[in-house]
Write a protein that holds these residues in place. Structure first.
Motif, PDB file in Angstrom:
ATOM      1  N   ASP A  89      -2.668  -0.965  -3.821  1.00 13.25           N
ATOM      2  CA  ASP A  89      -2.102  -0.192  -3.433  1.00 13.25           C
ATOM      3  C   ASP A  89      -1.008   0.197  -4.549  1.00 13.25           C
ATOM      4  OD1 ASP A  89      -4.361   0.936  -1.613  1.00 13.25           O
ATOM      5  OD2 ASP A  89      -2.768  -0.354   0.219  1.00 13.25           O
ATOM      6  N   LEU A  90      -0.296  -0.653  -4.693  1.00 12.26           N
ATOM      7  CA  LEU A  90       0.329  -0.865  -5.955  1.00 12.26           C
ATOM      8  C   LEU A  90       0.008  -1.226  -7.326  1.00 12.26           C
ATOM      9  CD1 LEU A  90       3.516  -3.032  -3.505  1.00 12.26           C
ATOM     10  CD2 LEU A  90       3.660  -1.089  -4.185  1.00 12.26           C
ATOM     11  N   GLN A  91      -1.252  -0.831  -7.673  1.00 12.36           N
ATOM     12  CA  GLN A  91      -1.629  -0.735  -9.178  1.00 12.36           C
ATOM     13  C   GLN A  91      -0.862  -2.269  -9.507  1.00 12.36           C
ATOM     14  OE1 GLN A  91      -2.109   2.288 -11.160  1.00 12.36           O
ATOM     15  NE2 GLN A  91      -1.102   3.885 -10.010  1.00 12.36           N
ATOM     16  N   MET A  92      -0.894  -3.118  -8.513  1.00 10.49           N
ATOM     17  CA  MET A  92      -0.985  -4.279  -9.408  1.00 10.49           C
ATOM     18  C   MET A  92      -1.763  -5.296  -9.103  1.00 10.49           C
ATOM     19  SD  MET A  92       3.419  -4.710  -7.702  1.00 10.49           S
ATOM     20  CE  MET A  92       3.638  -5.877  -8.274  1.00 10.49           C
ATOM     21  N   ASP A  93      -2.698  -5.118  -9.413  1.00  9.75           N
ATOM     22  CA  ASP A  93      -4.247  -6.083  -8.954  1.00  9.75           C
ATOM     23  C   ASP A  93      -3.607  -7.445  -9.904  1.00  9.75           C
ATOM     24  OD1 ASP A  93      -4.279  -3.077  -8.885  1.00  9.75           O
ATOM     25  OD2 ASP A  93      -6.673  -3.058  -8.427  1.00  9.75           O
ATOM     26  N   TRP A  94      -3.475  -7.181 -11.080  1.00 10.34           N
ATOM     27  CA  TRP A  94      -2.591  -8.326 -11.900  1.00 10.34           C
ATOM     28  C   TRP A  94      -2.402  -9.310 -11.085  1.00 10.34           C
ATOM     29  CZ3 TRP A  94       1.921 -10.190 -12.363  1.00 10.34           C
ATOM     30  CH2 TRP A  94       3.030  -8.309 -11.848  1.00 10.34           C
ATOM     31  N   GLY A  97      -3.984   8.627  -5.248  1.00  8.05           N
ATOM     32  CA  GLY A  97      -3.200   8.227  -6.459  1.00  8.05           C
ATOM     33  C   GLY A  97      -3.462   7.890  -7.081  1.00  8.05           C
ATOM     34  N   LYS A  98      -4.409   7.043  -7.220  1.00  8.13           N
ATOM     35  CA  LYS A  98      -4.647   6.063  -8.867  1.00  8.13           C
ATOM     36  C   LYS A  98      -5.323   6.754  -9.571  1.00  8.13           C
ATOM     37  CE  LYS A  98      -4.990   1.214  -7.024  1.00  8.13           C
ATOM     38  NZ  LYS A  98      -6.238   0.571  -6.824  1.00  8.13           N
ATOM     39  N   ASN A  99      -6.368   7.800  -9.209  1.00  6.04           N
ATOM     40  CA  ASN A  99      -7.204   8.594  -9.967  1.00  6.04           C
ATOM     41  C   ASN A  99      -6.441   9.987 -10.525  1.00  6.04           C
ATOM     42  OD1 ASN A  99      -8.917   6.129 -10.069  1.00  6.04           O
ATOM     43  ND2 ASN A  99      -9.614   6.676  -8.225  1.00  6.04           N
ATOM     44  N   TYR A 124     -10.310  -7.401   1.669  1.00  7.56           N
ATOM     45  CA  TYR A 124     -11.682  -7.036   1.528  1.00  7.56           C
ATOM     46  C   TYR A 124     -11.726  -5.889   2.847  1.00  7.56           C
ATOM     47  CZ  TYR A 124     -12.960 -11.177   1.435  1.00  7.56           C
ATOM     48  OH  TYR A 124     -13.559 -12.426   1.649  1.00  7.56           O
ATOM     49  N   ARG A 125     -11.013  -6.006   3.520  1.00 12.46           N
ATOM     50  CA  ARG A 125     -11.431  -5.157   4.993  1.00 12.46           C
ATOM     51  C   ARG A 125     -12.028  -4.136   4.040  1.00 12.46           C
ATOM     52  NH1 ARG A 125      -7.355  -4.510   8.001  1.00 12.46           N
ATOM     53  NH2 ARG A 125      -8.850  -3.307   9.301  1.00 12.46           N
ATOM     54  N   ARG A 151     -11.009   1.360   0.895  1.00 16.25           N
ATOM     55  CA  ARG A 151     -10.939   3.237   0.624  1.00 16.25           C
ATOM     56  C   ARG A 151     -10.160   2.933  -0.448  1.00 16.25           C
ATOM     57  NH1 ARG A 151      -7.897   5.692   3.778  1.00 16.25           N
ATOM     58  NH2 ARG A 151      -7.063   3.854   5.065  1.00 16.25           N
ATOM     59  N   GLU A 152     -10.764   3.995  -1.185  1.00 13.70           N
ATOM     60  CA  GLU A 152     -10.149   4.872  -2.125  1.00 13.70           C
ATOM     61  C   GLU A 152      -9.495   6.215  -2.139  1.00 13.70           C
ATOM     62  OE1 GLU A 152     -11.421   4.744  -5.616  1.00 13.70           O
ATOM     63  OE2 GLU A 152     -12.101   2.793  -4.804  1.00 13.70           O
ATOM     64  N   ASP A 153      -9.071   6.000  -1.103  1.00 13.70           N
ATOM     65  CA  ASP A 153      -8.431   7.345  -0.234  1.00 13.70           C
ATOM     66  C   ASP A 153      -6.675   6.969   0.067  1.00 13.70           C
ATOM     67  OD1 ASP A 153      -9.493   6.883   1.733  1.00 13.70           O
ATOM     68  OD2 ASP A 153      -9.384   9.021   2.610  1.00 13.70           O
TER      69      ASP A 153
END
Lengths: 1003, 91
Positions: A878-883, A965-967, A899-900, A905-907
């Motif tokens: 959610d924090l865009q910190m996938d890295w 927000g990511k998209n 990954y529950r 969820r995308e939203d």
């Protein structure tokens, strides 16, 4: 003072010591030893207050802590002023000032008295029923309701008195120093138990200490004489500590009790200087003996609340203990033998008794025959049906009771009096017992609740255990204490008792009247003006549970908690509902038994001792340099350093600019630091952080993100590998203690096989962060021996160094995005190293900056602050910190939750950057974010988490969380404010130097 | 306020301790192999019974050690305390 009311026979009153006091602005006199109540009664004053709802005139009703009516404002307008004090408990002293409450303009003429005439339209639940509609009017009603609510005035200035807390540990605690309490204390202390005896009164002996009657004797001595010898004996016992004026407020589980010891309230004000006023005793007792006695029950009949109506036992106490007659023409009204003891006390002093009204048809006891011998008319099988007199009772009317006691028959007889003593038998004071978790049982014979199941090592004895006769009390006290303490020697040889009283009683909860119930005012709760009629109404309206009836009618909800009338309320409910009394149970007895002052509760934890605060080793420098401080957890952190009348915004803009253009210096000592050692330290970090740690080389640093098991971000910080099996972890300032707790939890419970040891070293180091283009030059001046070349000391690495031979750790890490160094040194050298840095940076515009600038600088770089940009609902994704989330690691805390179905969820709300259309407009943190303001209801997409004006970018920047927000990069959104809508565009959360050129710039 | 017999320090006031929820819930060794429902069972589902309950406690302001406690929630009686990893003394 009308001398005909004071009798010079009491040894408890010092008649050579006259005391003057002021009540309702008039000066009166009493004697040393008087309570405010006894002194007022001696002056012929009964009317002392007005009732809460109907403003009916009310007088002194009891002689103890159960008093519902005589509650007064003590010390009037001084800083010591205290509302709702029971006049029956106040010991008078020279200069005492008190006044009536809940009346205006005066207690004798009170405008609010009109409520009494309006009473037919003020039934139970009046407020709930009346002020419900129209709903929009509530705000107008509220003003008036609040104005008329409450008793007394709270103080408006700080309390000048001193209070304290004290712990006491003892083998045996005895609560109450009546006959049974005194005997129990003696048995315990003499058998080697460290014993504490407490009593709320200023004297020992309870009501037996003034029992001079020929009708109750112990070992052929008058009760009071026998008891005095006992008290004399126990006061010499080494094992026994005695505390008077000490009232137990709460009896908690595991024999933990709170008591208030009153130390100066009985002294003239000028003798209280620098003395502790009240002490809260926190008592942990191995065994508790409750001997709290019993409270006399009033009788419930029409107009049973007039001034001049007292409990019969109170009249006895006033005459026997204080030498004060409550009236000159007395009538006693009773359903048991107790009132005859009062009669004998009055007869002995030649005080007139006009009649005794007794519910019982048959009275068969020595004491009643003796009273009859004195030519006192006893109306047997009669009841009082009404009373007369507005400010003081002057007449009663009585009628004969029917055989079943449900109705009255025959003619009405009127009798004159100026004082009516009532006695409805006794209610064991089981309050403390039930507070401790004890279960009661109902004894049908005399309709009392008595202790049944004890939850801890404790026992109730005497009349609080339902033993009312002298013989019973002594016999049962001896046997049960012997058993309870497991002792052979009771310290008492045979104890012979003689009692002229019979325990018979005719219990009628609500006495019948010739009027219909709707036309009567038979008060059950005197303080809150709840009548028998109200209780019946509540039942008619469908209330069944005693707890509901209590709240609906407010029975037992005053400051006296219904000590007098709660039993009658229960009785009336069960009679009306046709149920058994024992089945209803009682309402819950809650602490405190009598009200505690706030001062007692807080003790010494006031002012600067209210909460501890932590200072960094550099704190004094910040103070000397004009810093404003911010509370972070318990820390005081420098917030910003205003110069030349700068406001916060101006200071922060200057500091931020300097940090990027020249050099900034920050005190980061508050960051949590955990020292991690052990052969499994790397594996441990692998399990608690989302990224991989095994391959981190010694001397390198790495940023880590810690999750909860539910996948949500919990904490972050940089961890440095100091050695093969040695790491130092930094945590957020506020999260330090919790992170250590959580790590210990996993280590001890889930992974005990790991060889890892954790210690908190937060306070051991001072941390100084120097950043900006000149940071390298400054640090090289402070630590000349350290090679700062990028090859030897690259970003995210660590070196051991020395400053003036003092070891320190230097990390090249950055929270600002600038080239920066963090110097960690033994805390006591922190300030001198800070000053060294300032000196070294003098030519480079080194600028100290506080937390506000730190927040701004990191926001420019899009670095999160856990707890500000996150709120335990955001995953690293959610924090865009996938890295930072390792795909390779098999497991770490929170991995499975990422990954529950809900977390993928995308939203979900995701962290984004926000740029305002107008670059000068700064958003408010916490503001809502929407896409469509026309839709109703407006859909809230998220909120702004961080917002600043960036002097380096010369525009407003913000971070926020937005659904999906990511998209939405580049999409326009709206921030609706009170008087405008602000247009924003979703942007990358990294606003400055995404490529890291500043961080890696060749300096 | 309870008097808690810390297995490492002895009897201390409750104010020195922190409660840590239900005991004997073992973190799955292979979380990745669990279904959402199975993981949720571990993550969220806790008993809240009136009667005998097994709990975790931490002597947070003392030795900092975690231990287990058997407590009757209906009357707050502590039936037993025992160290982490030990079997409950009563069933």
């Amino acid at each position: 003072m009308p001398n005909n009311l004071r009798f010079k026979t009491s040894k408890f009153i010092d008649e050579t010591y006259r005391v003057s006091f002021k009540f309702n602005n008039k000066i009166y006199f009493g004697f040393k030893g008087d309570t405010l109540a006894s002194a007022l009664l001696a002056n012929g004053i009964h009317l002392v207050g007005r009732s809460f709802k109907y403003h009916r005139p009310r007088g002194i009703m009891t002689s103890g802590s159960e008093e519902p009516n005589a509650i007064i404002q003590l010390h009037d307008n001084s800083s010591r002023t205290e509302p709702n004090v029971r006049a029956t408990e106040v010991e008078i002293y020279e200069g005492l000032v008190a006044s009536s409450q809940n009346c205006w303009p005066s207690v004798n003429f009170d405008i609010g008295g009109i409520n009494n005439l309006l009473s037919p339209i003020l039934p139970a639940g009046f407020y709930y029923k009346t002020f419900m509609w129209p709903a929009s009017f509530w705000e107008k009603y509220e003003y008036f309701i609040r104005k008329s609510a409450g008793l007394g005035k709270s103080p408006k200035v700080a309390d000048p008195d001193i209070y304290e807390h004290k712990y006491i540990h003892c083998d045996v605690l005895v609560i109450g120093a009546g006959i049974s309490g005194i005997m129990a204390a003696k048995m315990a202390a003499k058998n080697g138990f460290k014993t504490l005896l407490v009593d709320e009164k200023s004297y020992l002996g309870g009501s037996s200490i003034y029992d001079n009657s020929e009708f109750s004797k112990i070992n052929n001595q008058i009760t009071s004489s026998w008891l005095e010898k006992e008290i004399n004996e126990i006061s010499k016992l080494e094992n026994l500590e005695i505390k008077t004026r000490t009232s137990v407020a709460a009896f908690h589980g595991y024999n933990f009790l709170l008591a208030r010891e009153n130390l100066t309230d009985h002294l003239p004000i000028n003798q209280r200087e620098n003395k502790v006023r009240q002490r809260l005793l926190k008592i942990r007792a191995k065994k508790v003996i409750t001997a709290t006695g019993s409270i006399e029950r009033p009788l419930i009949f029409d107009n049973n609340d007039r001034p001049g109506i007292l409990l019969s036992s109170a009249i006895k106490r006033y005459i026997d203990l204080y030498g004060v007659a409550c009236g000159e023409n007395n009538i006693l009204f009773t359903n048991n033998d107790t009132a005859y003891e009062t009669a004998m006390s009055l007869i002995q002093r030649g005080i007139k008794i006009n009649a005794i009204i007794d519910n019982r048809e048959q009275i068969d006891s020595k004491i009643s025959y003796e009273v009859e011998k004195n030519n006192i008319k006893i109306y047997k099988g009669y009841t009082v049906v009404d009373t007369y007199g507005y400010r003081r009772i002057n007449r009663i009317s009585i009628m004969k009771l029917s055989k079943d006691g449900q109705t009255v028959i025959g003619d009405k007889t009127k009798l004159n009096c100026d004082c009516l003593g009532v006695s409805g038998g006794w209610t064991p004071a089981v309050h403390l017992f039930t507070q401790s978790g004890g279960k009661l049982k109902f004894r049908e014979e005399d309709q009392v609740f008595i202790p049944n199941v004890y939850p801890s090592d404790q026992i109730s004895i005497g009349s609080c255990n339902g033993d009312f006769g002298l013989e019973e009390i002594i016999k049962n006290t001896l046997t049960s204490i012997k058993k309870f303490l497991d002792i052979d020697n009771s310290e008492y040889k045979t104890v012979e008792t003689i009692s002229g009283l019979n325990q018979s009683k005719r219990n009628i909860w609500l006495l019948p009247s010739d009027k219909s119930i709707g036309k009567t005012k038979s008060f059950v709760d005197y303080q809150n003006d709840a009548t028998a009629k109200d209780i019946k109404l509540a039942l008619r309206e469908g209330f069944r549970s005693i707890e509901h009836v209590k709240r609906y009618t407010t029975t037992g909800m005053g400051t006296d908690q219904g000590k007098l009338g709660n039993m009658h309320a229960l009785g009336i409910i069960s009679e009306t509902a046709g149920t058994k009394m024992g089945e209803h149970g009682t309402t819950t007895f809650r602490p405190p038994y009598t009200p505690l002052t706030f001062g007692t509760i807080v003790g010494r934890n006031v002012g600067k001792f209210f909460d501890i605060f932590r200072r960094t080793p550099i704190h004094d420098w910040h103070v000397a340099n004009n810093a404003e401080f911010e509370n972070v957890g318990q820390w005081k952190r420098a917030w910003y350093y205003p110069k030349d009348n700068e406001n916060m915004h101006q200071a922060v803009q200057r500091e931020s600019k300097a940090a990027r253009d020249s050099a900034g210096i920050l005190d980061a000592s508050t960051l949590g630091k955990i020292d991690i050692q052990g052969t499994d330290a790397s594996e441990f970090l692998n399990r608690v952080y989302t990224n991989a740690w095994s391959k981190l080389a010694v001397g390198k640093c790495r940023y880590g993100l810690m999750l909860n098991e539910d996948g949500m971000v919990y904490d972050d910080g940089v961890t440095t590998r100091l050695g093969e099996n040695h790491y130092i972890m930094t945590t957020t300032t506020g999260g330090a203690a919790n992170v250590l707790g959580k790590l210990e939890d996993y280590l001890q419970t889930e992974w005990p096989e790991l060889d890892v040891y954790l210690s908190s070293v937060t306070d051991h180091f001072a941390t100084i962060s120097v950043c900006g283009p000149y940071s390298k030059k400054i640090v090289s001046k402070v630590i000349p021996d350290l090679d700062l070349s990028d090859e030897k000391f690259p970003h995210m690495s660590f070196k051991n160094a020395k400053i003036n031979n003092i070891k320190c750790r230097v990390m090249r890490i950055s929270f600002t995005g600038e080239h920066s160094y963090e110097i960690n040194i033994q805390a006591n050298f922190g300030k001198s190293v800070w000053e060294k840095c300032m000196e070294a940076g003098k030519d480079f515009n080194i600028t100290p900056y506080g937390t506000e600038t730190m927040h701004l600088l990191r926001a420019e770089k899009g670095f999160i602050i856990v707890g500000q940009d996150t709120d335990a609902t955001l995953t690293p994704i959610d924090l865009q910190m996938d890295w930072i989330v390792s795909k390779k690691k098999y497991d770490f805390i929170g991995k499975r939750s990422l990954y529950r179905s809900d977390t993928i969820r995308e939203d979900r709300k995701q962290l984004v950057g926000l740029l305002t259309e107008n670059p000068e407009e700064v958003l408010e943190e916490g503001a809502q974010i929407v896409a469509d303001i026309k839709k109703s209801p407006i859909e809230m997409l998220g909120h702004v988490t961080s917002s600043y004006y960036s002097p380096n970018l010369k525009k407003s920047i913000a971070l926020g969380v937005v659904k999906g927000g990511k998209n939405m990069l580049g999409q326009k959104l709206i921030i609706p404010m009170e008087n405008k809508n602000i247009n924003v565009t979703v942007a990358d959360p990294v606003f400055l130097d995404k490529e890291g050129e500043r961080l890696n710039a060749k300096l | 306020m309870f008097l808690i017999n810390c297995p490492f320090c002895g009897e201390r006031e409750q104010s020195e301790f922190k409660a840590g929820g239900e005991a004997h819930i073992v973190r799955p060794k292979q979380p990745t192999e669990l279904s959402d429902d199975e993981w949720a069972e571990y993550l969220f589902m806790r008993k809240n019974i009136k009667g005998i309950q097994f709990e975790r406690w931490n002597h947070i302001h003392g030795c900092r050690k975690w231990f287990n406690m058997i407590r009757d929630t209906s009357n707050d009686q502590i039936k037993a305390v025992y160290k982490m990893g030990e079997k409950p003394p009563v069933k």
